[in-house]
Design a protein around this motif. Sequence first.
Motif, PDB file in Angstrom:
ATOM      1  N   GLU A 147       0.835  -1.205   0.000  1.00  0.00           N
ATOM      2  CA  GLU A 147       0.000   0.000   0.000  1.00  0.00           C
ATOM      3  C   GLU A 147       0.871   1.257   0.000  1.00  0.00           C
ATOM      4  O   GLU A 147       0.725   2.116   0.866  1.00  0.00           O
ATOM      5  CB  GLU A 147      -0.906  -0.027   1.232  1.00  0.00           C
ATOM      6  CG  GLU A 147      -2.036   0.940   1.218  1.00  0.00           C
ATOM      7  CD  GLU A 147      -2.879   0.832   2.493  1.00  0.00           C
ATOM      8  OE1 GLU A 147      -3.479   1.840   2.862  1.00  0.00           O
ATOM      9  OE2 GLU A 147      -2.919  -0.248   3.102  1.00  0.00           O
ATOM     10  N   PRO A 148       1.812   1.379  -0.946  1.00  0.00           N
ATOM     11  CA  PRO A 148       2.618   2.609  -0.976  1.00  0.00           C
ATOM     12  C   PRO A 148       1.723   3.797  -1.282  1.00  0.00           C
ATOM     13  O   PRO A 148       0.998   3.798  -2.279  1.00  0.00           O
ATOM     14  CB  PRO A 148       3.622   2.333  -2.105  1.00  0.00           C
ATOM     15  CG  PRO A 148       2.938   1.332  -2.996  1.00  0.00           C
ATOM     16  CD  PRO A 148       2.104   0.481  -2.075  1.00  0.00           C
ATOM     17  N   ALA A 149       1.756   4.800  -0.416  1.00  0.00           N
ATOM     18  CA  ALA A 149       0.811   5.912  -0.579  1.00  0.00           C
ATOM     19  C   ALA A 149       1.231   7.074   0.302  1.00  0.00           C
ATOM     20  O   ALA A 149       2.044   6.929   1.224  1.00  0.00           O
ATOM     21  CB  ALA A 149      -0.614   5.471  -0.225  1.00  0.00           C
ATOM     22  N   TRP A 150       0.662   8.224  -0.003  1.00  0.00           N
ATOM     23  CA  TRP A 150       0.788   9.411   0.842  1.00  0.00           C
ATOM     24  C   TRP A 150      -0.617   9.893   1.219  1.00  0.00           C
ATOM     25  O   TRP A 150      -1.504   9.980   0.363  1.00  0.00           O
ATOM     26  CB  TRP A 150       1.502  10.534   0.105  1.00  0.00           C
ATOM     27  CG  TRP A 150       2.936  10.267  -0.205  1.00  0.00           C
ATOM     28  CD1 TRP A 150       4.012  10.446   0.623  1.00  0.00           C
ATOM     29  CD2 TRP A 150       3.477   9.789  -1.449  1.00  0.00           C
ATOM     30  NE1 TRP A 150       5.177  10.107  -0.017  1.00  0.00           N
ATOM     31  CE2 TRP A 150       4.880   9.697  -1.290  1.00  0.00           C
ATOM     32  CE3 TRP A 150       2.908   9.428  -2.666  1.00  0.00           C
ATOM     33  CZ2 TRP A 150       5.719   9.258  -2.315  1.00  0.00           C
ATOM     34  CZ3 TRP A 150       3.736   8.987  -3.685  1.00  0.00           C
ATOM     35  CH2 TRP A 150       5.120   8.906  -3.515  1.00  0.00           C
ATOM     36  N   SER A 151      -0.810  10.185   2.487  1.00  0.00           N
ATOM     37  CA  SER A 151      -2.037  10.861   2.912  1.00  0.00           C
ATOM     38  C   SER A 151      -1.838  12.362   2.715  1.00  0.00           C
ATOM     39  O   SER A 151      -0.749  12.896   2.978  1.00  0.00           O
ATOM     40  CB  SER A 151      -2.337  10.559   4.381  1.00  0.00           C
ATOM     41  OG  SER A 151      -2.579   9.180   4.565  1.00  0.00           O
ATOM     42  N   ILE A 152      -2.885  13.038   2.264  1.00  0.00           N
ATOM     43  CA  ILE A 152      -2.820  14.483   2.001  1.00  0.00           C
ATOM     44  C   ILE A 152      -3.691  15.206   3.031  1.00  0.00           C
ATOM     45  O   ILE A 152      -4.857  14.854   3.212  1.00  0.00           O
ATOM     46  CB  ILE A 152      -3.319  14.821   0.583  1.00  0.00           C
ATOM     47  CG1 ILE A 152      -2.537  14.027  -0.467  1.00  0.00           C
ATOM     48  CG2 ILE A 152      -3.212  16.315   0.320  1.00  0.00           C
ATOM     49  CD1 ILE A 152      -1.076  14.384  -0.551  1.00  0.00           C
TER      50      ILE A 152
ATOM     51  N   GLU B 113      -6.004  13.160  -8.354  1.00  0.00           N
ATOM     52  CA  GLU B 113      -6.824  13.660  -9.452  1.00  0.00           C
ATOM     53  C   GLU B 113      -8.025  14.460  -8.950  1.00  0.00           C
ATOM     54  O   GLU B 113      -8.743  14.017  -8.062  1.00  0.00           O
ATOM     55  CB  GLU B 113      -7.310  12.504 -10.324  1.00  0.00           C
ATOM     56  CG  GLU B 113      -6.177  11.743 -10.998  1.00  0.00           C
ATOM     57  CD  GLU B 113      -6.684  10.623 -11.871  1.00  0.00           C
ATOM     58  OE1 GLU B 113      -7.901  10.333 -11.803  1.00  0.00           O
ATOM     59  OE2 GLU B 113      -5.878  10.037 -12.619  1.00  0.00           O
ATOM     60  N   GLU B 114      -8.200  15.642  -9.507  1.00  0.00           N
ATOM     61  CA  GLU B 114      -9.356  16.504  -9.258  1.00  0.00           C
ATOM     62  C   GLU B 114      -9.679  16.641  -7.770  1.00  0.00           C
ATOM     63  O   GLU B 114     -10.679  16.118  -7.283  1.00  0.00           O
ATOM     64  CB  GLU B 114     -10.577  16.003 -10.032  1.00  0.00           C
ATOM     65  CG  GLU B 114     -10.376  16.034 -11.537  1.00  0.00           C
ATOM     66  CD  GLU B 114     -11.648  15.723 -12.312  1.00  0.00           C
ATOM     67  OE1 GLU B 114     -12.689  15.513 -11.661  1.00  0.00           O
ATOM     68  OE2 GLU B 114     -11.597  15.702 -13.544  1.00  0.00           O
ATOM     69  N   PRO B 115      -8.806  17.317  -7.023  1.00  0.00           N
ATOM     70  CA  PRO B 115      -9.088  17.565  -5.602  1.00  0.00           C
ATOM     71  C   PRO B 115     -10.450  18.231  -5.406  1.00  0.00           C
ATOM     72  O   PRO B 115     -10.864  19.064  -6.216  1.00  0.00           O
ATOM     73  CB  PRO B 115      -7.942  18.488  -5.176  1.00  0.00           C
ATOM     74  CG  PRO B 115      -6.857  18.239  -6.183  1.00  0.00           C
ATOM     75  CD  PRO B 115      -7.547  17.908  -7.464  1.00  0.00           C
TER      76      PRO B 115
ATOM     77  N   ARG C 230      -0.163  24.477  -1.630  1.00  0.00           N
ATOM     78  CA  ARG C 230       0.427  24.012  -0.366  1.00  0.00           C
ATOM     79  C   ARG C 230      -0.429  22.914   0.226  1.00  0.00           C
ATOM     80  O   ARG C 230      -1.659  22.930   0.134  1.00  0.00           O
ATOM     81  CB  ARG C 230       0.563  25.170   0.611  1.00  0.00           C
ATOM     82  CG  ARG C 230      -0.678  26.006   0.735  1.00  0.00           C
ATOM     83  CD  ARG C 230      -0.414  27.277   1.512  1.00  0.00           C
ATOM     84  NE  ARG C 230      -1.560  28.166   1.450  1.00  0.00           N
ATOM     85  CZ  ARG C 230      -1.648  29.320   2.109  1.00  0.00           C
ATOM     86  NH1 ARG C 230      -0.668  29.705   2.905  1.00  0.00           N
ATOM     87  NH2 ARG C 230      -2.701  30.076   1.988  1.00  0.00           N
ATOM     88  N   PHE C 231       0.247  21.950   0.838  1.00  0.00           N
ATOM     89  CA  PHE C 231      -0.431  20.839   1.518  1.00  0.00           C
ATOM     90  C   PHE C 231       0.585  20.107   2.379  1.00  0.00           C
ATOM     91  O   PHE C 231       1.797  20.287   2.244  1.00  0.00           O
ATOM     92  CB  PHE C 231      -1.076  19.879   0.499  1.00  0.00           C
ATOM     93  CG  PHE C 231      -0.122  19.307  -0.521  1.00  0.00           C
ATOM     94  CD1 PHE C 231       0.540  18.109  -0.293  1.00  0.00           C
ATOM     95  CD2 PHE C 231       0.102  19.975  -1.717  1.00  0.00           C
ATOM     96  CE1 PHE C 231       1.425  17.598  -1.229  1.00  0.00           C
ATOM     97  CE2 PHE C 231       0.973  19.471  -2.665  1.00  0.00           C
ATOM     98  CZ  PHE C 231       1.641  18.279  -2.423  1.00  0.00           C
ATOM     99  N   TYR C 232       0.071  19.304   3.290  1.00  0.00           N
ATOM    100  CA  TYR C 232       0.904  18.432   4.109  1.00  0.00           C
ATOM    101  C   TYR C 232       0.711  16.985   3.653  1.00  0.00           C
ATOM    102  O   TYR C 232      -0.369  16.614   3.171  1.00  0.00           O
ATOM    103  CB  TYR C 232       0.528  18.524   5.593  1.00  0.00           C
ATOM    104  CG  TYR C 232       0.837  19.856   6.229  1.00  0.00           C
ATOM    105  CD1 TYR C 232       2.135  20.185   6.585  1.00  0.00           C
ATOM    106  CD2 TYR C 232      -0.180  20.777   6.493  1.00  0.00           C
ATOM    107  CE1 TYR C 232       2.423  21.408   7.188  1.00  0.00           C
ATOM    108  CE2 TYR C 232       0.088  21.997   7.091  1.00  0.00           C
ATOM    109  CZ  TYR C 232       1.395  22.309   7.438  1.00  0.00           C
ATOM    110  OH  TYR C 232       1.669  23.510   8.019  1.00  0.00           O
TER     111      TYR C 232
ATOM    112  N   GLY D 124      -8.955  16.792   2.152  1.00  0.00           N
ATOM    113  CA  GLY D 124      -7.825  15.867   2.224  1.00  0.00           C
ATOM    114  C   GLY D 124      -8.014  14.693   1.282  1.00  0.00           C
ATOM    115  O   GLY D 124      -9.092  14.455   0.745  1.00  0.00           O
ATOM    116  N   SER D 125      -6.950  13.955   1.080  1.00  0.00           N
ATOM    117  CA  SER D 125      -7.021  12.862   0.132  1.00  0.00           C
ATOM    118  C   SER D 125      -5.996  11.792   0.483  1.00  0.00           C
ATOM    119  O   SER D 125      -5.290  11.879   1.495  1.00  0.00           O
ATOM    120  CB  SER D 125      -6.797  13.378  -1.296  1.00  0.00           C
ATOM    121  OG  SER D 125      -7.017  12.356  -2.246  1.00  0.00           O
ATOM    122  N   TYR D 126      -5.913  10.811  -0.398  1.00  0.00           N
ATOM    123  CA  TYR D 126      -5.040   9.654  -0.208  1.00  0.00           C
ATOM    124  C   TYR D 126      -4.517   9.296  -1.595  1.00  0.00           C
ATOM    125  O   TYR D 126      -5.289   8.947  -2.482  1.00  0.00           O
ATOM    126  CB  TYR D 126      -5.851   8.516   0.394  1.00  0.00           C
ATOM    127  CG  TYR D 126      -5.115   7.233   0.660  1.00  0.00           C
ATOM    128  CD1 TYR D 126      -4.499   7.013   1.884  1.00  0.00           C
ATOM    129  CD2 TYR D 126      -5.059   6.227  -0.292  1.00  0.00           C
ATOM    130  CE1 TYR D 126      -3.848   5.828   2.148  1.00  0.00           C
ATOM    131  CE2 TYR D 126      -4.412   5.039  -0.039  1.00  0.00           C
ATOM    132  CZ  TYR D 126      -3.809   4.843   1.187  1.00  0.00           C
ATOM    133  OH  TYR D 126      -3.158   3.666   1.448  1.00  0.00           O
TER     134      TYR D 126
END
Length: 522
Positions: free
Chosen positions: A55-60, A152-154, A80-82, A177-179
């Motif tokens: 599950e390689p991923a980044w949480s946004i 894609e498309e926040p 900007r985002f974390y 937020g996203s993933y």
Amino acid sequence: MLFQALILGIAALEHIHGLPTSASQPVGARQYYPDPDDPSLPPSPEDCLRLSFSEPAWSIYDPALLSVNVSDGGTQGDIRFYTRNVATGQHADCRVTNIELNPKGAQLETWHNCNVTDLQFQFLLDDFQVRLRGGWKCTDSDLSFHGQGVWEEPVVQGCLEEWNTPRGQETLCIMGGSYVAATLTSPMDLQPQWPLLPYTPFERAWRCVDRSWDPEFTVHSLEYQHREGSYEFTLDLENHSSGERTVCKSETLDEKGLPTDGSTPWVKCLAENATLDVLLDRTYDILGIRQEWKCSDNVKDIEPEDYRATGLIQARLDCAKPTDKKHKDYTCTLPAALPLTFTGYPAIDKTVLPPFPHTFYNRSCTINSISNTHTLTLNEYKIETADDGKLEGTFSFYNPGPGETWSLSKIPVLNDATWHECTPGKGTELPWQLARCSYALSLHEKSPEIRFDLAWYCDDRDPSNAILFEASAQADLTGKTACQGGICQFPSGITEVALQVTNLTWETGHGVMQKGPILPWV
């Protein structure tokens, strides 16, 4: 077009939510961003390795987009985002100011750095997406990971306007937020597939039709009878969709007629009231049910009356094997903790099942092969002279990658210390798991040695694209073999020898494995 839509939405948001038109608030002040000092967040080294492959991923978190003079066609602004790397737990602050939000030409190659090493991002207004790429390592591991993904498309949650700033009219849009799931590019090209588990409803529906979309089976009893050279079994099965209970007996299977490619056949289980096929894999303890049935409570001409489903589950049997090895007959049954209930996959219009792995997901062949294959264990070694005067070798070795022991029985061998392809002995087959096999044997009195070059497939992370692993391993047999009467083997007191892996390589993109058992996502 997207920015125009954002501007059109500002007035509506102000009208509905009463949004102020003051300066934008600091992004980092939002309370739902995880505390980077929370010691519970970083995964363990073992979990990091598992997540990196699975599950390689980044949480946004807390993303925001600020544009300048957008109503006049301006395309400059800030993003900007974390982020938090799911595998390592590492947080990053990703932000850039005064950039071209709608890059063209050479600008499309520009990547912006986050505040941690080897993490970069792009923002593309035309596609309205954020691209991430980055690398990471897990503690206590020599592997370096690198992946990339697209957000894609926040989703825009709201926009604020600020007038008469030094840069001009600023429009701040807060996004949800996203993933971002990543595709691995290192240490291998891999797009991990999440386990395709069947849906299990919280409660059973009243109608047969509704229950058939979430099929469920209960095995009340299973008896496996093994006789020398053959086996058969009896099954007591309840289908909760149709409400029918079936007791069936399988055909008798000749073990010599079983596939040599490691696959397990579906066997007709004979019963008067049901069409039922059963898969019973005693090597991997897998039980499969494939059944068709009818529902009489369907809405005519709208809902079908014919349904079918397949279910797979691990089912370990308890066997009462005779102590006398001369007797080959024995019986196996399910453990006393019955019944065994599991859900299945509905087969709509007789479509095939989604791709299933041929190596276990939880006991990952992929992860163990790449991280634990430092040595193989040679637990059987025997060189003897056949009736025709030529040498034969019998070898058995444990490979910690797939977690299996493979045997080569009486294969023809040459004592010349050069590489030769493994060929089956008379009346035998090479293990189906081996994609390639070669050996080099030296029986030199002062420095006997055995070397192997072995290749095998793993597909538990992506059944559509198997990975081919290849390992070169060798063992110095000095003082570990004894030759007498034309036979060389382990002497008394030695039961195994380590085969040191001197080289391990892998290749991706080998498509669907064409051999091996069907394994559930476990």
